[in-house]
Scaffold this active site. Structure first.
Site, PDB file in Angstrom:
ATOM      1  N   CYS A 267      -2.473   8.475   3.982  1.00 10.41           N
ATOM      2  CA  CYS A 267      -2.297   8.129   2.569  1.00 10.41           C
ATOM      3  C   CYS A 267      -3.566   8.435   1.788  1.00 10.41           C
ATOM      4  O   CYS A 267      -3.514   8.675   0.586  1.00 10.41           O
ATOM      5  CB  CYS A 267      -1.919   6.666   2.430  1.00 10.41           C
ATOM      6  SG  CYS A 267      -3.061   5.592   3.284  1.00 10.41           S
TER       7      CYS A 267
ATOM      8  N   GLU B  23       0.879  -1.174   0.000  1.00 10.20           N
ATOM      9  CA  GLU B  23       0.000   0.000   0.000  1.00 10.20           C
ATOM     10  C   GLU B  23       0.909   1.214   0.000  1.00 10.20           C
ATOM     11  O   GLU B  23       1.741   1.365   0.899  1.00 10.20           O
ATOM     12  CB  GLU B  23      -0.907   0.010   1.231  1.00 10.20           C
ATOM     13  CG  GLU B  23      -1.806  -1.202   1.365  1.00 10.20           C
ATOM     14  CD  GLU B  23      -2.673  -1.488   0.160  1.00 10.20           C
ATOM     15  OE1 GLU B  23      -2.925  -0.558  -0.630  1.00 10.20           O
ATOM     16  OE2 GLU B  23      -3.079  -2.654  -0.007  1.00 10.20           O
TER      17      GLU B  23
HETATM   18  P1  NDP Z   1       8.830   5.172   3.704  1.00 10.68           P
HETATM   19  O1  NDP Z   1       8.557   4.526   2.403  1.00 10.68           O
HETATM   20  O2  NDP Z   1       9.957   6.107   3.821  1.00 10.68           O
HETATM   21  O3  NDP Z   1       9.120   4.048   4.824  1.00 10.68           O
HETATM   22  C1  NDP Z   1       8.204   3.018   5.098  1.00 10.68           C
HETATM   23  C2  NDP Z   1       8.959   1.876   5.784  1.00 10.68           C
HETATM   24  O4  NDP Z   1       9.863   1.272   4.849  1.00 10.68           O
HETATM   25  C3  NDP Z   1       9.815   2.313   6.971  1.00 10.68           C
HETATM   26  O5  NDP Z   1       9.757   1.312   7.971  1.00 10.68           O
HETATM   27  C4  NDP Z   1      11.195   2.389   6.356  1.00 10.68           C
HETATM   28  O6  NDP Z   1      12.250   2.251   7.301  1.00 10.68           O
HETATM   29  C5  NDP Z   1      11.163   1.199   5.415  1.00 10.68           C
HETATM   30  N1  NDP Z   1      12.156   1.224   4.337  1.00 10.68           N
HETATM   31  C6  NDP Z   1      12.808   2.291   3.823  1.00 10.68           C
HETATM   32  N2  NDP Z   1      13.641   1.888   2.831  1.00 10.68           N
HETATM   33  C7  NDP Z   1      13.517   0.541   2.719  1.00 10.68           C
HETATM   34  C8  NDP Z   1      14.129  -0.455   1.893  1.00 10.68           C
HETATM   35  N3  NDP Z   1      15.029  -0.131   0.961  1.00 10.68           N
HETATM   36  N4  NDP Z   1      13.775  -1.741   2.081  1.00 10.68           N
HETATM   37  C9  NDP Z   1      12.857  -2.090   3.003  1.00 10.68           C
HETATM   38  N5  NDP Z   1      12.252  -1.185   3.825  1.00 10.68           N
HETATM   39  C10 NDP Z   1      12.564   0.113   3.679  1.00 10.68           C
HETATM   40  O7  NDP Z   1       7.453   5.814   4.140  1.00 10.68           O
HETATM   41  P2  NDP Z   1       7.143   6.747   5.391  1.00 10.68           P
HETATM   42  O8  NDP Z   1       7.406   6.011   6.655  1.00 10.68           O
HETATM   43  O9  NDP Z   1       7.803   8.073   5.176  1.00 10.68           O
HETATM   44  O10 NDP Z   1       5.539   6.899   5.250  1.00 10.68           O
HETATM   45  C11 NDP Z   1       4.968   7.817   4.397  1.00 10.68           C
HETATM   46  C12 NDP Z   1       4.537   7.186   3.093  1.00 10.68           C
HETATM   47  O11 NDP Z   1       3.725   6.054   3.331  1.00 10.68           O
HETATM   48  C13 NDP Z   1       3.691   8.127   2.263  1.00 10.68           C
HETATM   49  O12 NDP Z   1       4.100   8.116   0.934  1.00 10.68           O
HETATM   50  C14 NDP Z   1       2.283   7.541   2.354  1.00 10.68           C
HETATM   51  O13 NDP Z   1       1.466   7.837   1.291  1.00 10.68           O
HETATM   52  C15 NDP Z   1       2.562   6.091   2.512  1.00 10.68           C
HETATM   53  N6  NDP Z   1       1.461   5.423   3.206  1.00 10.68           N
HETATM   54  C16 NDP Z   1       0.580   4.668   2.485  1.00 10.68           C
HETATM   55  C17 NDP Z   1      -0.513   4.060   3.096  1.00 10.68           C
HETATM   56  C18 NDP Z   1      -1.463   3.203   2.312  1.00 10.68           C
HETATM   57  O14 NDP Z   1      -2.221   2.443   2.907  1.00 10.68           O
HETATM   58  N7  NDP Z   1      -1.469   3.296   0.995  1.00 10.68           N
HETATM   59  C19 NDP Z   1      -0.767   4.229   4.526  1.00 10.68           C
HETATM   60  C20 NDP Z   1       0.230   5.014   5.207  1.00 10.68           C
HETATM   61  C21 NDP Z   1       1.304   5.591   4.543  1.00 10.68           C
HETATM   62  P3  NDP Z   1      12.974   3.545   7.974  1.00 10.68           P
HETATM   63  O15 NDP Z   1      12.550   3.506   9.387  1.00 10.68           O
HETATM   64  O16 NDP Z   1      14.417   3.308   7.777  1.00 10.68           O
HETATM   65  O17 NDP Z   1      12.506   4.752   7.237  1.00 10.68           O
END
Ligand code: NDP
Length: 477
Positions: free
Chosen positions: A278, A244
């Site tokens: 989101c 998502e």
């Molecule tokens: P990110 O994509 O930055 O991070 C999400 C998670 O992925 C974090 O735990 C992050 O770890 C991890 N991550 C980062 N890089 C990698 C990698 N290379 N491999 C595996 N895991 C990785 O998102 P945000 O946390 O900034 O959240 C905001 C985003 O999430 C927005 O774009 C929003 O739209 C989306 N979102 C979508 C939803 C939906 O249901 N469609 C619901 C909620 C949010 P780390 O702690 O290191 O950053």
């Protein structure tokens, strides 16, 4: 909150200690954590693998009872969970407590799913045969979660995974690990066998990547660009993926809309939870006849919203969750202005009695669909208005954006609502209500690049969290 990593039933401290701070009051440390070491991550994945045979064979009533108990404890502890969430992520207390209750409902719903019949029985074209279709656990699930719903998103992934007999390794966002730690404690308290749920704190790379490599299925929520990295990584091992991702959700407001309702749902969708949903509204597509009245009312309502400390009972909009997001928001405002979007209100940081990441609800007007600000996710309390002539143009503009998450319409016309529902390319369509505010018992998700793979939640969760087996049985009768 002092949080650790939960590995094979034991809480273990790791390396690289880090703190989280309260975005409402940057002087206040909320939690101290440490990241799992490489060998801790490997042990967590191995523990999940070892625990799989017993958990997937666990008596269905025992499994259902356990999930129900987790939901019950989450309800009992909703104020504690909600308060921690407000302090670590910045949602208002009412929003934080509401999210804790939502998380509880996900466990209650999935407890019911354990008991719901899953198999199908077919006659065969061959005499003496029957065909039986059953669903089995996928295996070890890697769950990777973002910072904006720190209890609800881990809860709906973990509840569905466990209900379908999988074991889990969860990596939450480093900005908000506290609720995931609490969830681990509650799962243990409810009697979940060791190794069935493991929690590792750490960065996307290497920790997120390592759990993807070890898993049989990856459920990810986060940004679209990160989603691409996750998908590439999972492709190496042909691991099943559900994602998502980001959104740029539109609310269409037609001339026949109830003006009060339209202003209310636009403001709710755009600014509540500081725009960090989101499914939040980032584009307002408004027909000419209602445009001026709508914009004026919405602008005035934005100015009245109380932005402040998340735990202050008068606060309606908490702070931005973290400094990098605030910087992204301010840069977004600058770039939108530079390309000609007219700033109607907001766009700046606000001073309050505590030093926090407060930002004014922001509205741009006079924008066009093709502008950068209407094609790029902001993920903050920022939205822009696009004026259109009629419903057909509104539908065209709503679809004229790469994202496909949710889309809403405010109208008194049943046929307009139905036309919009039918021609919108979003995964979720909402009529006369905010684009955000989803329920746990129906599918959540979208088409790429706002989502990928099977939907989450509701009955749809079995599509990702279980595998289908078709058995042909020649019984000779
Ligand atoms: P990110 O994509 O930055 O991070 C999400 C998670 O992925 C974090 O735990 C992050 O770890 C991890 N991550 C980062 N890089 C990698 C990698 N290379 N491999 C595996 N895991 C990785 O998102 P945000 O946390 O900034 O959240 C905001 C985003 O999430 C927005 O774009 C929003 O739209 C989306 N979102 C979508 C939803 C939906 O249901 N469609 C619901 C909620 C949010 P780390 O702690 O290191 O950053």
């Amino acid at each position: 909150m002092n949080g650790q990593n939960l590995i094979d039933g034991e809480w273990r401290s790791g390396i690289d200690a880090f703190e989280t701070v309260n975005p409402s009051d940057l002087g206040e440390v909320v939690g101290r954590y440490s990241k799992a070491t490489e060998s801790d991550v490997a042990r967590a994945c191995a523990a999940a693998r070892d625990a799989l045979p017993a958990w997937s064979a666990c008596n269905m009533q025992a499994r259902a009872d356990l999930l129900r108990k987790v939901g019950d404890v989450l309800v009992e502890r909703r104020v504690a969970v909600g308060t921690l969430l407000s302090r670590e992520e910045g949602k208002t207390l009412a929003e934080g407590v509401g999210e804790a209750v939502y998380a509880a409902r996900c466990f209650h719903f999935q407890a019911g799913e354990v008991i719901r019949a899953q198999g199908q029985w077919y006659d065969s074209g061959r005499d003496g045969f029957n065909i039986v279709v059953t669903r089995e656990p996928v295996g070890v699930i890697a769950a990777i979660t973002p910072w904006n719903f720190p209890i609800a998103i881990p809860a709906w992934k973990v509840a569905a995974a466990l209900a379908h007999g999988n074991t889990v390794v969860l990596k939450p966002s480093n900005f908000v690990p506290g609720c995931a730690v609490l969830l681990g404690e509650i799962l243990q308290q409810a009697g979940l066998p060791r190794g069935v749920f493991n929690l590792v704190l750490g960065d996307g790379e290497p920790t997120g990547g390592a759990i993807i490599d070890a898993a049989d299925g990856v459920t990810f929520t986060g940004g679209t660009e990160t989603g691409r990295l996750v998908l590439r990584r999972a492709a190496e091992t042909m691991t099943k993926v559900q994602m998502e991702l980001g959104g740029k959700n539109a609310l269409v407001v037609l001339d026949d809309a109830d003006l009060d309702l339209a202003v209310d749902i636009a403001g709710n969708g755009a600014w509540r939870q500081t725009g960090q949903r989101c499914t939040g509204t980032e584009r307002l597509i408004v027909t000419r006849g209602i445009h001026d009245a709508f914009v004026e009312r919405l602008m005035n309502s934005a100015k009245r919203l109380q932005v402040g400390h998340a735990l202050d009972p008068d606060t309606e909009i908490g702070p931005v969750a973290n400094r990098p997001q605030l910087e992204k928001n301010l840069a977004f405002v600058e770039r939108a202005r530079a390309e000609g979007a007219e700033l109607a209100t907001g766009g700046e940081c606000l001073k309050r009695r505590t030093k926090g990441l407060f930002m004014a609800p922001t509205l741009f007007v006079g924008t066009r669909s093709e502008m950068w600000c209407n094609q790029t996710e902001a993920f903050g309390p920022i939205c822009s208005v696009i004026k259109v002539d009629d419903l057909d143009e509104a539908i065209h503009v709503a679809n004229d954006c790469p994202y496909r998450l949710s889309a809403g319409i405010a109208t008194a016309g049943l046929s307009s609502a139905e036309r919009f529902r039918r021609y919108s390319r979003a995964g979720m369509v909402i009529v006369n209500a905010p684009t955000a505010g989803l329920e746990y018992h129906v599918p959540l998700g979208a088409r790429a690049p706002s989502g990928f793979g099977p939907r989450e939640n509701g009955l749809a969760s079995s599509e990702f969290f279980s595998e289908t087996k078709t058995a042909y049985i020649n019984h000779g009768e």
